[in-house]
Design a protein around this motif. Structure first.
Motif, PDB file in Angstrom:
ATOM      1  N   ASN A   1      48.160  24.752  52.856  1.00 42.78           N
ATOM      2  CA  ASN A   1      47.104  25.557  51.947  1.00 42.78           C
ATOM      3  C   ASN A   1      45.498  25.190  52.475  1.00 42.78           C
TER       4      ASN A   1
ATOM      5  N   ARG B   1      42.822  23.175  50.476  1.00 46.94           N
ATOM      6  CA  ARG B   1      42.021  23.766  49.536  1.00 46.94           C
ATOM      7  C   ARG B   1      41.309  22.654  48.573  1.00 46.94           C
TER       8      ARG B   1
ATOM      9  N   THR C   1      41.981  33.649  50.427  1.00 45.61           N
ATOM     10  CA  THR C   1      41.970  33.138  49.236  1.00 45.61           C
ATOM     11  C   THR C   1      41.819  31.794  49.048  1.00 45.61           C
ATOM     12  N   GLY C   2      42.386  30.965  49.793  1.00 44.00           N
ATOM     13  CA  GLY C   2      42.395  29.617  49.687  1.00 44.00           C
ATOM     14  C   GLY C   2      41.139  28.947  50.382  1.00 44.00           C
ATOM     15  N   GLU C   3      40.934  29.298  51.460  1.00 40.16           N
ATOM     16  CA  GLU C   3      39.828  28.537  52.310  1.00 40.16           C
ATOM     17  C   GLU C   3      38.228  29.334  51.914  1.00 40.16           C
ATOM     18  N   LEU C   4      38.423  30.472  52.094  1.00 36.97           N
ATOM     19  CA  LEU C   4      37.107  31.346  51.808  1.00 36.97           C
ATOM     20  C   LEU C   4      36.817  31.905  50.543  1.00 36.97           C
TER      21      LEU C   4
END
Lengths: 228, 279
Positions: A77, A80, B100-103
């Protein structure tokens, strides 16, 4: 801010794209069968983000994740991490952290299902940190853990806000730990300068991300080299 | 006490036949030449061509797959075309996870959607693949692959290996098309879930169907591309439109919003979407 001509000559967009895609490929390959949980990540509650404290606790947190089963899924992921503004001292009883910075200024939770930290995320505001990172200079950050080697981290501070500093340095260090680059490293020497040094090919890890001020372009924000 | 409750991710898919205005609308939503920039936390993504998402991942792979897709067209191989399309659609899950996760995107708007478009196009591919099917067909596809750009083929095979980790089995480019069209044998209510699992991507919260008369869509396509095969394209577009209708009817909890796209200007369409889309 677009890359300067001098910087572009060192870190071409093609170089950056290759690094960027390599990282994405590593992350995707680490996802478990089924694809894993997209709502998986870590939470850091930040009272004060002094670089030495932050870096030391970020590595400690990532090492703990790497030693458990959550590391690959966190990597899958894209490591994150949600940064929240708060005082860990006020949370220690009701929200005991998994890792605390040596000076108590940063509390780390997870990695795990972010839904499990919904209360924290409702209580606390996202860490804004809009001030620019200046004057951090060079630091030696002992990591503990019994290693013998030194790794060198360079952070490009031109145009970098404190929040983005936390994001980029945390991704760089967390993924370096999960890639095993810091397994035998006892200390980091961290240098903050407007631009990264050349040449990029000698670095063991480079933090590459979309350039927020230049859509479609990538930018190298930080790099790490382990002394041989 | 409550400061900022974490906002859930909202997914909106723009779907419709060629010529319905998806690309124009997506450009407007993303901040085109005359449009405002997309709002903070909003990402507008190409579903099939990851390399068209400026800040997104998998550009090189996507360019290789784009090349193979054009080569499949040139060879007239519907099974190879669908196999490559499947690999392209599988990039979307990674793209969306990255944004969604990083940005930090909380609203994801996709031009097309892998599950909806997959379901819409599969009937067309089933007919075409039936026309070339035979016991030696997988070997023919392998020979086709051997004659294509080997760097692109290697990238596609590496992507198959990566997908194999999630799927538990590495997709075979010579046979995966047959497996995909076999999803149409499932009860209609089960197809979306089955395809979503194969693609590793969730269904959208809202599907915006840009509804347009086939003749008008064809007029737009011809004005844009100069498409020469009028009757063939008309028939295909009509069947794909039917495919969308069937797919949208089988999406279960997805909210379907229809927009009459034939007479509306892009600005009017954008205003309607802005009112519909959260954030």
């Amino acid at each position: 801010m677009r890359s300067s001509p001098a910087e572009a000559a060192v870190l071409t967009q093609s170089d950056l794209r290759a690094r960027f895609d390599e990282r994405i490929g590593r992350a995707v390959r680490l996802l478990p069968p089924g694809g894993g949980d997209p709502g998986f990540g870590a939470v850091a509650v930040v009272r004060d983000a002094a670089p030495e404290t932050f870096i030391r606790s970020a590595v400690a947190f990532a090492r703990r994740a790497a030693a458990g089963t959550a590391g690959p899924l966190w990597y899958g992921n894209f490591t994150r991490t949600v940064f929240l503004a708060g005082d860990p001292r006020n949370l220690a009883v009701r929200h005991p952290p998994d890792v605390v910075a040596p000076d108590g200024a940063i509390a780390w939770y997870g990695p795990g299902r972010l839904a499990g930290h919904a209360t924290l995320r409702r209580m606390l505001r996202p860490f804004a940190g809009t001030t620019p990172v200046t004057g951090a200079g060079a630091l030696r950050v002992p990591l503990g853990g019994g290693g013998t080697r030194t790794a060198y981290v360079h952070v490009a501070t031109a145009g970098l806000t404190l929040r983005d500093y936390l994001v980029h340095v945390n991704h760089l260090l967390a993924e370096a730990v999960l890639d095993g680059l810091l397994a035998d490293v006892a200390a980091l020497v961290v240098r903050h300068a407007p631009r990264l040094p050349a040449p990029p090919g000698r670095h063991d890890a480079v933090r590459v991300a979309p350039d927020p001020s230049a859509p479609g372009l990538l930018r190298a924000h930080a790099c790490l080299t382990v002394a041989s | 006490m409550s400061a900022h409750p974490p906002s859930p991710i909202r997914r909106v898919a723009l779907v419709g036949i060629d010529g319905s205005g998806k690309s124009t609308l997506a450009r407007l939503l993303a901040g085109g030449p005359s449009g405002e920039q997309a709002g903070e936390g909003r990402a507008v993504l190409s579903c099939l061509r990851a390399h068209e998402n400026p800040d997104g991942p998998l550009h090189r792979l996507s360019r290789h797959l784009d090349l193979l897709s054009r080569e499949a067209d040139r060879l007239g191989g519907p099974d190879l075309k669908l196999a490559v399309l499947y690999l392209q659609m599988c990039t979307y899950a990674v793209t969306e996870r990255f944004f969604t996760g990083e940005l930090g995107a909380r609203v994801v708007i996709s031009e097309r959607h892998p599950v909806i478009d997959g379901l819409a196009y599969l009937p067309l591919y089933r007919r075409a693949i039936a026309g070339v099917a035979g016991p030696d067909r997988p070997e023919q596809v392998r020979k086709q692959l051997a004659g294509l750009d080997q760097e692109a083929v290697a990238a596609a095979l590496a992507w198959c290996e990566t997908l194999g980790r999630r799927l538990g089995r590495v997709p075979d480019l010579a046979t995966v098309a047959g497996e995909l069209v076999a999803l149409l044998d499932l009860p209609p209510g089960d197809r979306a879930t089955a395809l979503a699992a194969r693609l590793g991507t969730p269904l959208p919260d809202i599907a915006v169907f840009l509804d347009i008369d086939v003749a008008e869509a064809l007029r737009r396509v011809r004005a844009r591309d100069g498409a020469p095969e009028l009757h063939e394209r008309h028939g295909s577009l009509a069947r794909i439109r039917e495919g969308y209708e069937a797919a949208l009817a089988a999406l279960g909890p997805v909210r379907v919003h229809r927009i009459a796209a034939g007479g509306a200007s892009p600005a009017e369409l954008r205003a309607e979407l802005d009112a519909l889309i959260p954030g």
